[in-house]
Design a protein around this motif. Structure first.
Motif, PDB file in Angstrom:
ATOM      1  N   LEU A  25      -0.379   1.768  -0.367  1.00  0.00           N
ATOM      2  CA  LEU A  25      -0.083   0.810   0.699  1.00  0.00           C
ATOM      3  C   LEU A  25      -0.809  -0.511   0.486  1.00  0.00           C
ATOM      4  CD1 LEU A  25      -0.066   3.186   3.798  1.00  0.00           C
ATOM      5  CD2 LEU A  25       1.904   2.227   2.581  1.00  0.00           C
ATOM      6  N   SER A  26      -2.018  -0.450  -0.052  1.00  0.00           N
ATOM      7  CA  SER A  26      -2.762  -1.678  -0.350  1.00  0.00           C
ATOM      8  C   SER A  26      -2.054  -2.495  -1.424  1.00  0.00           C
ATOM      9  CB  SER A  26      -4.193  -1.355  -0.800  1.00  0.00           C
ATOM     10  OG  SER A  26      -4.917  -0.765   0.251  1.00  0.00           O
ATOM     11  N   LYS A  28       1.073  -2.564  -2.012  1.00  0.00           N
ATOM     12  CA  LYS A  28       2.313  -3.105  -1.451  1.00  0.00           C
ATOM     13  C   LYS A  28       2.056  -4.056  -0.276  1.00  0.00           C
ATOM     14  CE  LYS A  28       5.188   0.750  -2.844  1.00  0.00           C
ATOM     15  NZ  LYS A  28       6.298   1.600  -2.499  1.00  0.00           N
ATOM     16  N   ASN A  29       0.770  -4.328  -0.006  1.00  0.00           N
ATOM     17  CA  ASN A  29       0.379  -5.207   1.103  1.00  0.00           C
ATOM     18  C   ASN A  29       0.958  -4.776   2.447  1.00  0.00           C
ATOM     19  OD1 ASN A  29      -1.265  -7.012  -0.394  1.00  0.00           O
ATOM     20  ND2 ASN A  29       0.594  -7.939  -1.219  1.00  0.00           N
ATOM     21  N   ILE A  30       1.024  -3.473   2.678  1.00  0.00           N
ATOM     22  CA  ILE A  30       1.486  -2.938   3.963  1.00  0.00           C
ATOM     23  C   ILE A  30       0.250  -2.729   4.834  1.00  0.00           C
ATOM     24  CG2 ILE A  30       2.586  -0.978   5.123  1.00  0.00           C
ATOM     25  CD1 ILE A  30       4.284  -0.617   2.552  1.00  0.00           C
ATOM     26  N   HIS A  32      -2.300  -1.206   7.169  1.00  0.00           N
ATOM     27  CA  HIS A  32      -2.532   0.204   7.488  1.00  0.00           C
ATOM     28  C   HIS A  32      -4.010   0.474   7.723  1.00  0.00           C
ATOM     29  CE1 HIS A  32      -3.496  -0.020   3.230  1.00  0.00           C
ATOM     30  NE2 HIS A  32      -4.185   1.106   3.391  1.00  0.00           N
ATOM     31  N   ASN A  86       3.775  -3.687  12.947  1.00  0.00           N
ATOM     32  CA  ASN A  86       4.425  -3.268  11.704  1.00  0.00           C
ATOM     33  C   ASN A  86       3.534  -2.412  10.805  1.00  0.00           C
ATOM     34  OD1 ASN A  86       6.802  -4.668  12.349  1.00  0.00           O
ATOM     35  ND2 ASN A  86       5.896  -6.582  11.610  1.00  0.00           N
ATOM     36  N   GLY A  87       2.344  -2.094  11.294  1.00  0.00           N
ATOM     37  CA  GLY A  87       1.408  -1.341  10.470  1.00  0.00           C
ATOM     38  C   GLY A  87       1.614   0.161  10.533  1.00  0.00           C
ATOM     39  N   LEU A  88       0.916   0.837   9.648  1.00  0.00           N
ATOM     40  CA  LEU A  88       0.932   2.293   9.598  1.00  0.00           C
ATOM     41  C   LEU A  88      -0.478   2.818   9.819  1.00  0.00           C
ATOM     42  CD1 LEU A  88       3.117   2.852   6.384  1.00  0.00           C
ATOM     43  CD2 LEU A  88       3.883   2.866   8.770  1.00  0.00           C
ATOM     44  N   ILE A 195       7.532   5.878   7.056  1.00  0.00           N
ATOM     45  CA  ILE A 195       8.244   4.597   7.039  1.00  0.00           C
ATOM     46  C   ILE A 195       9.657   4.718   7.599  1.00  0.00           C
ATOM     47  CG2 ILE A 195       9.252   2.871   5.479  1.00  0.00           C
ATOM     48  CD1 ILE A 195       6.679   2.992   3.864  1.00  0.00           C
TER      49      ILE A 195
END
Length: 196
Positions: A25-26, A28-30, A32, A86-88, A195
């Motif tokens: 995730l890091s 992919k800049n998601i 979280h 939009n975060g996880l 997701i």
């Protein structure tokens, strides 16, 4: 924010799988956050002088464990609120805790309703593999889980407990197999399921 609670018996590899989730995730800049429920319980238990280490928590009187569970859930929700819509969010915990008084639900009504996850993940492996992983982890004392029959029993109770918790908040329950030698498969399964 979407929230996944990742549960599993000690030695199943939650920490390893979630470290891979974090890395993916890091990259992919998601946005979280991955939080360890036990860390929040331990912090309070140490501060109050209830225990000297994490493995002593499950041996506390049930009333003390419940108190620690509630305080941890509230602190975690506060921490997760900083991620954004939009975060996880991921919580590393146990669906059940084996105590001297019997099995304590890790996600009872008074906790699961505070957390309100989208998915409860049951990270599982072959019990023989779990036993071998436990033996290799010299940082923890897990003698009360070091019997193959106990591991089978805990896996069953974890499934029952996860489903019962999910019913209370309308979450789904997903079993994820952590294959020996390639925890990235389990990590991707967890990410892709949350997701959706």
């Amino acid at each position: 924010m979407k929230l996944g609670i990742v549960t599993g018996i000690p030695g199943v590899g939650k920490t390893t799988v979630l470290s891979i989730v974090d890395k993916i995730l890091s990259e992919k800049n998601i946005p979280h956050k991955i939080l360890n429920y036990g860390d929040y319980m331990l912090s309070t238990a140490l501060k109050e002088g209830y225990v000297k280490n994490r493995d002593e928590i499950r041996k506390l009187p049930i009333t003390k464990q419940k108190e620690l569970q509630i305080l941890a859930a509230k602190k975690i929700v506060e921490e997760l609120s900083t991620i954004g819509d939009n975060g996880l969010g991921f919580i590393d915990t146990h669906a059940v805790i084996r105590t001297p008084a019997g099995y304590l639900p890790g996600l009872p009504k008074y906790v699961i309703e505070i957390l309100s996850p989208n998915i409860i993940f049951l990270l599982e492996s072959d019990p023989k593999i779990i036993l071998e992983r436990q033996k290799r982890d010299s940082n923890r004392t897990r003698l009360d889980y070091s019997d193959i029959n106990v591991i089978y029993e805990v896996l069953q109770f974890a499934r029952y407990s996860a489903m019962a918790s999910a019913v209370l908040v309308g979450a789904s329950v997903k079993i994820v197999n952590n294959q020996e030698g390639d925890p990235s498969i389990a990590a991707l399964d967890i990410i892709n399921s949350l997701i959706l």
